[in-house]
Design a protein around this motif. Structure first.
Motif: not given
Length: 645
Positions: A231-237, A240-248, A278-280
């Protein structure tokens, strides 16, 4: 919160329970809706307040838990009220009219439909029978919310199955696995389906359940660290792409792990792909951006990417699925929008949310997207923004698609039989056993005598009356709809009834005789026809004459659809005949083809055809085709010239 409190509570005070219900679902049922729900609860207490179940607990606890399951899926007020009252008819058989008067016809109909399903003896010996039962359930109801209430009822029974005997536990668990869990899956209600399957495994195979539970529990800390690192790798990436996501993160549910163990013949400890993220996202296009980011972070596993957004699953669920190698282990990642997530978790039920605002109408069923890929209903906003259909229209279409041209009827023992629409009691008897079909003399449907040839109706309980002296008759042969009944009766009559005239065999014999006679006449002409053909070919070759083009003509035109029969494959120049076929235009055979000569109603359907011997410049159809082709080429050339300038 709701599941834990209402499943394990020792609280029995009705006022405390209803207050806790509203606290558990804040802002969901307010104002007049809340008052209606409270009135339904008070009515239930007035009817069942003093009743106890075998376990010693109040009768009304189960209806409260059922209503909570429905409220958790954010279903409408009428469905929640029906959840309170779904088995009230067991207590008071005559209260249906009172319910309709106090709470509306819809609530009364849902209660009646739920009671009707509860009264069935559901038995399924095979997967095919289980599927027939699921289809039959749709046949016998007029409101899909009845299915929601019954699923909630079954789920609560499973949550409290520890209170019954082990044999009864296994029987209920099998019924849920065969009928109710797949039905929840078919409606896209994966949260209900997964919990039902896990609880069924707990009671049908407790050893496997405990083994898997122990494995998942032992590696919880290790799993949490592993997933947190991902999860710590997906959030910054994503940021950086300008996307707001939530991950569970989640572990696969127990029954899913059990199925993997069986398919792969491995112990639970040997399975690695038990973890998932799961990435929303906000939009569908962002989902595809995220999957690109994920594949940039880790190497994807070959063949494990599934695009269920472009091609939704059969229950309407949409998401992107990919499996990557993260820290040397497979990691499954699902990517979807919040709306897709609601559908994936709650399925059809997710569309029965309230419209917020001044109107408290339910979302129209015509606004639904995809349900089981059985139909595609688009948003059609008519005058004044009103939808062009209503929930009843939608469900009628859904039910018709599920059932097709079949009916589902019961034996007195509760076995379900699927028959073609229009089948009668004779067909039903042969579907049970040929010996019963041969001895049938009468039948009862729902306890009433019915004519043997009368079409049966969906969900009737049919009892066959037999006599040792009875036997099949020619009138029965004419009346039956199923192939099995027709074949069995026909065989018995041919072997045992000297007065039986086998008209099918007679017609076949006559057709064969006529075909042989026709064939003999053609054979007598064949030599002379062949000589004429050879003479024409030689003459045309010597004189440089016209040759056969391979096209077929009727009179002077070739502009029609032709199919060349594969049984005789006529070649250009050979004598040919044609007939009007169903769906294939004119079918052309060799004139002496036996298959052609045996065609039913040949004289009525025969068409005079011949090979086209005209060169292209004398053939009006060919000439027109060439003219259009040249015109098209000229137009393309002019367009290119203009672009170059």
């Amino acid at each position: 919160m709701t599941e834990t409190f209402f499943t394990n509570t020792t609280e029995t005070d009705p006022e405390v329970l209803i207050d806790t219900f509203f606290k558990s679902f804040p802002d969901q049922y307010e104002g007049e809706e809340g008052e209606e729900i409270r009135e339904a609860w008070d009515y239930l207490i007035s009817k069942t307040g003093s009743l106890k179940r075998k376990c010693g607990l109040p009768y009304y606890l189960h209806p409260m838990r059922v209503a909570c399951v429905l409220a958790k899926s954010r279903l409408d007020t009428e469905t929640v009220m029906a959840g309170f009252l779904h088995n009230i008819l067991d207590v008071d058989h005559d209260c249906l009219g009172e319910i309709a008067q106090k709470f509306g016809k819809s609530v009364a109909d849902i209660c009646q439909g739920t009671a009707k399903i509860t009264s069935l003896k559901i038995k399924s010996k095979t997967m095919q029978e289980a599927d027939s039962i699921r289809k039959m359930l749709f046949a016998m109801i007029d409101d899909i919310r009845i299915i929601f209430v019954k699923l909630a009822d079954r789920l609560d029974r499973m949550r409290n199955l520890r209170m019954v005997e082990p044999d009864a536990q296994r029987e209920v668990a099998r019924e849920v696995l065969d009928v109710w869990a797949p039905l929840a899956g078919r409606l896209g209600m994966n949260d209900v389906k997964n919990e039902m399957e896990d609880l069924s495994l707990k009671y049908s195979n407790p050893d496997a359940f405990q083994q898997i539970k122990s494995l998942v529990s032992q590696k919880k800390d290790e799993r949490d660290v592993y997933l947190q690192n991902a999860v710590k790798k997906i959030y910054p990436a994503a940021e950086k792409a300008g996307l707001s996501v939530s991950i569970s993160s989640r572990a696969k549910h127990f029954y899913s792990i059990y199925q993997k163990m069986r398919r792969r013949n491995k112990e639970a400890g040997e399975l690695y792909d038990l973890l998932a993220l799961r990435v929303i996202c906000q939009t569908a296009s962002e989902c595809y951006t995220i999957v690109g980011i994920v594949h940039g972070l880790w190497k994807p596993m070959d063949g494990r990417f599934k695009d269920y957004i472009a091609m939704p699953k059969s229950n309407g669920s949409q998401s992107l699925h990919t499996t990557v190698i993260c820290e040397g282990k497979p990691l499954e990642i699902q990517i979807r929008t919040q709306e897709m997530h609601n559908v994936a978790e709650h399925g059809v039920a997710s569309h029965w949310l309230y419209k917020k605002g001044s109107s408290h109408e339910l979302v129209k069923a015509s606004d639904l997207g995809i349900i089981n890929q059985l139909m595609e209903l688009r948003n059609e906003q008519g005058d004044g923004g009103q939808s062009g259909a209503n929930d009843e229209d939608f469900f009628e279409k859904l039910r018709d698609e599920l059932l097709g041209d079949s009916i589902y009827v019961f034996t007195p023992k509760g076995d379900v039989k699927e028959l073609p629409a229009g089948s009668n009691a004779i067909d039903f008897a042969y579907a049970i056993h040929s010996a019963i079909g041969e001895k049938i003399i009468g039948a009862k449907a729902d306890g009433k005598i019915v004519p043997l040839t009368a079409p049966l109706q969906n969900t009737q309980i049919v009892e066959v009356l037999t006599s040792p002296q009875a036997h099949p008759t020619q009138s029965q042969l004419k009346a039956v709809k199923t192939g099995k009944a027709h074949q069995k009766i026909h065989s018995w009559l041919a072997a045992n009834d000297p007065t039986f005239i086998d008209r099918e065999a007679e017609a076949k014999k006559q057709a064969e005789t006529a075909a042989n006679a026709e064939y003999s006449r053609w054979m007598a002409q064949k030599h002379s026809l062949q000589k004429q053909q050879d003479g024409k070919k030689k003459s045309k070759k010597d004189a440089g004459g016209e040759s056969y083009t391979g096209r077929i003509k009727i009179d002077n035109t070739t502009n029609f659809f032709v199919t060349i029969a594969k049984c005789c494959s006529p070649e250009p120049g050979e004598p040919i005949s044609g007939y009007v076929s169903r769906g294939r235009g004119i079918t052309v055979h060799r004139a002496d083809c036996l298959t052609f000569l045996r065609i039913p109603d040949l004289e009525r359907r025969r068409v005079a055809v011949e090979w086209d011997t005209r060169p292209a410049d004398k053939n009006p159809d060919e000439k027109e085709l060439l003219r259009r082709e040249k015109a098209k080429e000229k137009s393309i050339a002019v367009t290119k010239f203009k672009k170059q300038r």
